[in-house]
Scaffold this motif. Structure first.
Motif, PDB file in Angstrom:
ATOM      1  N   ILE A   1      58.740  48.112  -3.260  1.00 23.58           N
ATOM      2  CA  ILE A   1      57.484  48.664  -2.768  1.00 23.58           C
ATOM      3  C   ILE A   1      56.702  47.545  -2.086  1.00 23.58           C
ATOM      4  O   ILE A   1      56.361  46.545  -2.729  1.00 23.58           O
ATOM      5  CB  ILE A   1      56.632  49.258  -3.902  1.00 23.58           C
ATOM      6  N   ASP A   2      56.428  47.712  -0.806  1.00 22.79           N
ATOM      7  CA  ASP A   2      55.562  46.773  -0.087  1.00 22.79           C
ATOM      8  C   ASP A   2      54.169  47.372  -0.032  1.00 22.79           C
ATOM      9  O   ASP A   2      53.952  48.439   0.573  1.00 22.79           O
ATOM     10  CB  ASP A   2      56.088  46.540   1.334  1.00 22.79           C
ATOM     11  N   PHE A   3      53.221  46.694  -0.684  1.00 20.32           N
ATOM     12  CA  PHE A   3      51.834  47.163  -0.679  1.00 20.32           C
ATOM     13  C   PHE A   3      51.110  46.531   0.501  1.00 20.32           C
ATOM     14  O   PHE A   3      51.159  45.308   0.689  1.00 20.32           O
ATOM     15  CB  PHE A   3      51.147  46.810  -1.997  1.00 20.32           C
ATOM     16  N   ALA A   4      50.457  47.358   1.296  1.00 18.72           N
ATOM     17  CA  ALA A   4      49.967  46.916   2.604  1.00 18.72           C
ATOM     18  C   ALA A   4      48.705  46.060   2.539  1.00 18.72           C
ATOM     19  O   ALA A   4      48.415  45.326   3.495  1.00 18.72           O
ATOM     20  CB  ALA A   4      49.714  48.136   3.490  1.00 18.72           C
ATOM     21  N   ARG A   5      47.936  46.117   1.473  1.00 17.26           N
ATOM     22  CA  ARG A   5      46.613  45.476   1.444  1.00 17.26           C
ATOM     23  C   ARG A   5      46.604  44.253   0.521  1.00 17.26           C
ATOM     24  O   ARG A   5      47.361  44.161  -0.436  1.00 17.26           O
ATOM     25  CB  ARG A   5      45.564  46.478   0.964  1.00 17.26           C
ATOM     26  N   GLY A   6      45.694  43.361   0.836  1.00 11.06           N
ATOM     27  CA  GLY A   6      45.565  42.151   0.032  1.00 11.06           C
ATOM     28  C   GLY A   6      44.830  42.413  -1.273  1.00 11.06           C
ATOM     29  O   GLY A   6      43.936  43.261  -1.349  1.00 11.06           O
ATOM     30  N   LEU A   7      45.200  41.659  -2.318  1.00  9.04           N
ATOM     31  CA  LEU A   7      44.593  41.786  -3.638  1.00  9.04           C
ATOM     32  C   LEU A   7      44.323  40.390  -4.198  1.00  9.04           C
ATOM     33  O   LEU A   7      45.086  39.454  -3.956  1.00  9.04           O
ATOM     34  CB  LEU A   7      45.515  42.552  -4.593  1.00  9.04           C
ATOM     35  N   TYR A   8      43.248  40.288  -4.978  1.00 11.25           N
ATOM     36  CA  TYR A   8      42.964  39.023  -5.656  1.00 11.25           C
ATOM     37  C   TYR A   8      43.448  39.050  -7.103  1.00 11.25           C
ATOM     38  O   TYR A   8      43.940  38.051  -7.623  1.00 11.25           O
ATOM     39  CB  TYR A   8      41.469  38.711  -5.614  1.00 11.25           C
TER      40      TYR A   8
END
Length: 817
Positions: A565-572
């Protein structure tokens, strides 16, 4: 007069029962196959079936002649019963005399074809067996007549397209009797060889070539359907021949009351007496005694084996095995008769055998013990006419069916529009477990490569059921699986699939309807897996994971094979749980490696977390928590190296408390079917400062004087400015309440917060203004903005349980502070 009396005897049970239909277990398969053939499909090629093609073809012709209705199949059997009786009696007439010939033919037909109300392959096999054995038993005047051979070879050709066990027995006796005639000097060896070659051509080559030519199937497909499938299960039944219980009580005692449970003992006893009498005749005549003794032993042993195999492997009423034993015994008597004349003592034995078989068999046929068999004996006491059914079920007109079935089919007619309307089509149904015949009412409910019927041990094995379950699970066309009460049991694979992806409804007393749980939406993914990552920001590669409901009631996203699964948004910050669940099909240790990578663009960066989760043989479920800090970058979840089988691995509780930067890119819409379009949302704000004017609309959305209106489905995404602590607004149902729209009037309204892949539902409500006064006025939402910026999604969908909605939702008076 004897022939007329015999016809009355064998046809009377058919006349009494032919217009009644209590259970569809067996006869429904023929109904279904004929319907699929009429629709252009072919056995072996388009659907899996170990039943060979002659039965289906005869029934198809019957419908062509007498009309597309079930009654036509019963009329065909009346013709077959009469022809079988006359043909078998004629084969014995000269050798045994009119009286004995009529009695034996009536007994054989009464114990086979008369047990059924439609042409049935086991009964056809019995008739073929009788014609072949009796006509070849002893040639006359140094040769078989051309007419006799023509009948034998026609029977072998048809038998080769009927039932494998009967055909093997018929061929075995055909070759043995022909060899015997040559060895004993009854015919020349040249004649015997030619006739044996004829048996090969008409009994093996011609039937296979005919079936392949008509169906268009390959030899491999023919072998799989006709030999591999039944042999895989039924060869295991043969061990019973070595037990005493098998002869004293039939293993297939399903049809109550059964007054012939001792079929095995009766058959062996008959063969022993007939063989003994024949041996006595051999002992008295020294001419060719050795050869005659050897052939008698071969015929006697062969008759015992063939009768035993038929009784053991055919899950039919035991009178048919008795009919086969009587055929073999009569054949031995004809073959071993001195000077071609059957002795008076032998005739007496055959007469006693015929009477002791016909008496219990005829009463069973009269009662419909086999033809009208059902799990629920009470159903036969409450039969009603099917003539009042509408055109969709016109196939059953002229029949009498149980009242409980009638009510269930009425409920089916009421429920079907839920699934076969709106462009879904009748292919939304898969009919199994004695409901296979319903393809006559749902002509598009045909699914390639699936069996004509679903039954462990006949069309599938327990091991195959897992693959079949995956096939059905992945076919989104199949929305409803219909199953008949009494036959509503499943293999392990199908049971597991139904538990995870379907829920059960009861349509009247007799129908179980398994309805597919709708494809998981953005909201369902978040709620069920307790995740706040946005489903539409995920790109899947490798195996296609699905949201599964574990046996403990928890949901997770997982698969049996590796996926990414490639998650498109950045996360901290990100936390979650790895999940492993044993899902059947394996019993050893199962394990998988799960990883989380940070990503730079499309390239994987460092591995920020990795672990292995393992399930022991008796461990149904395991979880492993994780927490990572991607540093504002997008992440990739990987499930790989799944070992051991019989388990699924994946993720749940994927949550972030600190998403990445909001950025300028608009989120993807929740409903992937809707096309997005930029929109100015200034009109939503109630005076003061509009803290969000950029937006995207999906579906039926328009501006109005004091806000925006949305139909269902519809979405309005509004971008929020920075530093917002709370957001509130108003919405209201707008629509004309017409009587014909009652039940459709209403909307489901959802407000959700989004920021860089973080997605949380903050408000939801179903409005039913036609039934709730309070739902007609303005409604409010008010929530704290988790991260001070992002997007708010205003979503309108039809109410729960409805595919459409009448009316619109007006959005207005937004405020932020």
């Amino acid at each position: 007069m004897g022939v007329v009396a015999g016809l009355v005897v064998v046809l009377a049970p058919w006349w009494r029962n032919h217009a009644a239909l209590v259970d569809f277990t067996d006869y429904g398969l023929v109904m279904a196959a004929v319907g699929r053939i009429e629709a252009g499909e072919r056995p072996y090629l388009d659907f899996v079936t170990p039943i060979q093609t002659l039965q289906f073809t005869l029934s198809w012709w019957a419908e062509k002649v007498a009309g597309a209705r079930y009654l036509s199949l019963t009329y065909a059997n009346a013709v077959f019963i009469a022809l079988s009786f006359v043909g078998l009696a004629a084969a014995l007439w000269r050798r045994l005399g009119a009286g004995v010939a009529v009695l034996i033919a009536a007994s054989v037909v009464g114990a086979s074809s008369s047990q059924h109300t439609i042409v049935w392959y086991n009964a056809v096999g019995t008739t073929v067996l009788g014609l072949v054995v009796w006509l070849l038993a002893r040639p006359r005047d140094g040769a078989w007549g051309a007419g006799a051979l023509a009948v034998v070879w026609l029977a072998l050709w048809l038998g080769g397209m009927t039932k494998l066990t009967y055909q093997v027995a018929a061929l075995a006796f055909a070759w043995t009797l022909t060899f015997r005639a040559g060895w004993m000097g009854d015919v020349t060896w040249r004649c015997a060889r030619r006739v044996m070659i004829g048996h090969l051509g008409f009994g093996v080559i011609a039937p296979v070539v005919t079936e392949l030519a008509w169906t268009g199937a390959t030899l491999e497909q023919w072998l799989y359907n006709v030999i591999v499938l039944p042999a895989g299960f039924r060869t295991g039944m043969l061990w019973q021949l070595a037990t005493a219980k098998f002869y004293l009580h039939t293993p297939h005692d399903y049809y109550k009351p059964l007054h012939f449970t001792y079929a095995g003992a009766w058959g062996v006893g008959l063969l022993v007496v007939v063989t003994g009498l024949a041996a006595w005749g051999v002992a008295k005549n020294p001419e060719r005694r050795g050869r005659r003794s050897a052939m008698l032993a071969a015929l006697g042993a062969g008759a015992w084996i063939c009768t035993g195999v038929i009784l053991a492997t055919n899950m039919d009423i035991s009178y048919l095995a008795g009919a086969a034993a009587l055929v073999f015994a009569t054949g031995i008597a004809l073959a071993q008769a001195e000077s071609g004349k059957v002795s008076g003592g032998m005739k007496a034995v055959l007469v006693v055998a015929a009477v002791t078989l016909l008496a219990p068999a005829w009463q069973a046929a009269w009662r419909g013990t086999r033809a009208l068999w059902t799990h629920d004996p009470e159903a036969r006491a409450t039969m009603v006419s099917a003539d009042d059914f509408p055109e969709r079920l016109a196939y059953l007109r002229g029949m009498w069916i149980p009242a409980t079935l009638h009510r269930s089919l009425e409920e089916f007619l009421r429920q079907a529009p839920r699934f076969d309307g709106g462009g879904v089509g009748t292919g939304a149904f898969y009919c199994v477990n004695a409901m296979d015949w319903l393809v006559r009412a749902l002509p598009e409910a045909r699914h390639a490569d699936l069996p004509l019927w679903l039954a462990s041990g006949t069309t599938t094995s327990d091991a195959d059921s897992w693959e079949m379950a995956e096939r059905i699970e992945s076919d989104e066309r199949i929305q409803v699986i219909l199953s008949y009460a009494g036959w509503n049991y499943w293999t392990a694979g199908m049971s597991a699939m139904l538990a995870k992806h379907f829920y059960e409804e009861r349509w009247g007393p007799r129908l179980h309807a398994y309805v597919r749980i709708p494809e998981v939406s953005v909201f369902e993914f978040g709620t069920n897996t307790q995740s706040n990552l946005y489903w539409r920001d995920m790109t899947i590669s490798g195996a296609e994971p699905r949201v599964h409901r574990a046996a403990n009631g928890l949901f997770y996203l997982g698969a049996r094979e590796s996926f990414r699964i490639d998650f498109a948004r950045g996360l901290y910050r990100l936390a979650g749980e790895l999940v492993g669940e044993r899902s059947g099909g394996g019993d050893g240790v199962a394990r998988a490696t799960l990883k989380v990578h940070a990503r730079e663009g499309d390239a994987l960066a460092e591995e920020i977390w990795k672990d292995t989760i393992e399930l022991g043989p008796d461990e149904p479920w395991a979880t492993l928590p994780f927490a990572v800090s991607p540093g504002g970058r997008p992440v990739t979840f990987i499930v790989e190296a799944i070992e051991g089988g019989g388990a699924q691995f994946g993720w749940r509780r994927l949550q972030t408390e600190h998403a990445g930067e909001a950025g300028g890119q608009a989120p993807r819409g929740i409903d992937r079917r809707l096309k997005g379009e930029a929109v100015d949302t200034t009109v939503l704000w109630d005076g003061g400062e509009a803290v969000g004017v950029e937006g995207v609309k999906y579906g039926s959305v328009q501006h109005v004087d004091d806000g925006m209106e949305s139909g269902a489905p519809g979405e309005i995404w509004v971008k929020l400015g920075r530093g917002i602590g709370r957001l509130a607004g108003e919405y209201q149902y707008i629509g004309d309440e017409r009587p014909e729209d009652f039940g459709k009037t209403g909307m489901k309204v959802t407000v959700a917060y989004y920021k860089s892949g973080r997605f949380e539902v903050v408000h939801t409500r179903e409005l039913r203004p036609s039934v709730k006064e309070e739902d007609r006025g303005p409604q409010r939402f008010d929530f704290g903005v988790p991260e001070g910026e992002g997007w708010v999604a205003l979503v309108v969908t039809p109410p729960s349980g409805s595919a459409e909605a009448v009316g619109r939702i007006a959005w207005r008076k937004f405020q932020a502070w």
